[in-house]
Design a protein around this motif. Structure first.
Motif, short mmCIF file in Angstrom:
data_model
loop_
_atom_site.label_atom_id
_atom_site.label_comp_id
_atom_site.label_asym_id
_atom_site.label_seq_id
_atom_site.Cartn_x
_atom_site.Cartn_y
_atom_site.Cartn_z
N ASN A 1 -5.79 2.22 9.79
CA ASN A 1 -4.65 1.39 9.41
C ASN A 1 -4.51 0.16 10.30
O ASN A 1 -3.43 -0.41 10.39
CB ASN A 1 -3.37 2.23 9.44
N ASP B 1 0.84 -1.20 0.00
CA ASP B 1 0.00 0.00 0.00
C ASP B 1 0.87 1.24 0.00
O ASP B 1 1.66 1.44 0.91
CB ASP B 1 -0.90 -0.03 1.24
N LYS C 1 2.19 -1.28 4.39
CA LYS C 1 2.06 0.13 3.99
C LYS C 1 3.45 0.74 3.91
O LYS C 1 4.22 0.68 4.86
CB LYS C 1 1.21 0.87 5.00
N SER D 1 3.45 -1.26 8.78
CA SER D 1 4.03 -0.06 8.18
C SER D 1 5.54 -0.18 8.09
O SER D 1 6.19 -0.65 9.01
CB SER D 1 3.68 1.17 9.01
#
Length: 92
Positions: free
Chosen positions: A79, A28, A51, A84
């Motif tokens: 999220n 993402d 992400k 991440s």
């Protein structure tokens, strides 16, 4: 809350996505709201979502906290279930 029709279309699209690409993950690169919301929904359905964020502070929604010093509830909510990673794509 999503209506039954929207949720049904979404799950059918996810099944087609898995069948077509035989995917087991998603990367993402999105920013605020629309992208993270879709990624969150895919993560809720079992996809592994990673992400990619910029080193200059990450996603802009990280700073949307109403209480100083605390994480943004907007970012945390949209999220959830997403991993991440910070990656600088501008520098070789």
């Amino acid at each position: 809350m999503l209506s039954r029709g929207v949720w049904r279309v979404f799950t059918i699209a996810l099944q087609q996505y898995r069948r077509t690409l035989d995917a087991r993950g998603l990367v993402d690169f999105s920013g605020v709201l629309a992208g993270p919301l879709g990624s969150m929904m895919l993560a809720d359905l079992g996809e592994e979502v990673i992400k990619i964020e910029t080193p200059e502070g990450g996603d802009n929604s990280r700073t949307m906290s109403i209480l100083p010093g605390l994480p943004s509830s907007f970012f945390e909510t949209n999220n959830r279930g997403v991993k991440s990673v910070t990656l600088n794509l501008k520098s070789p």
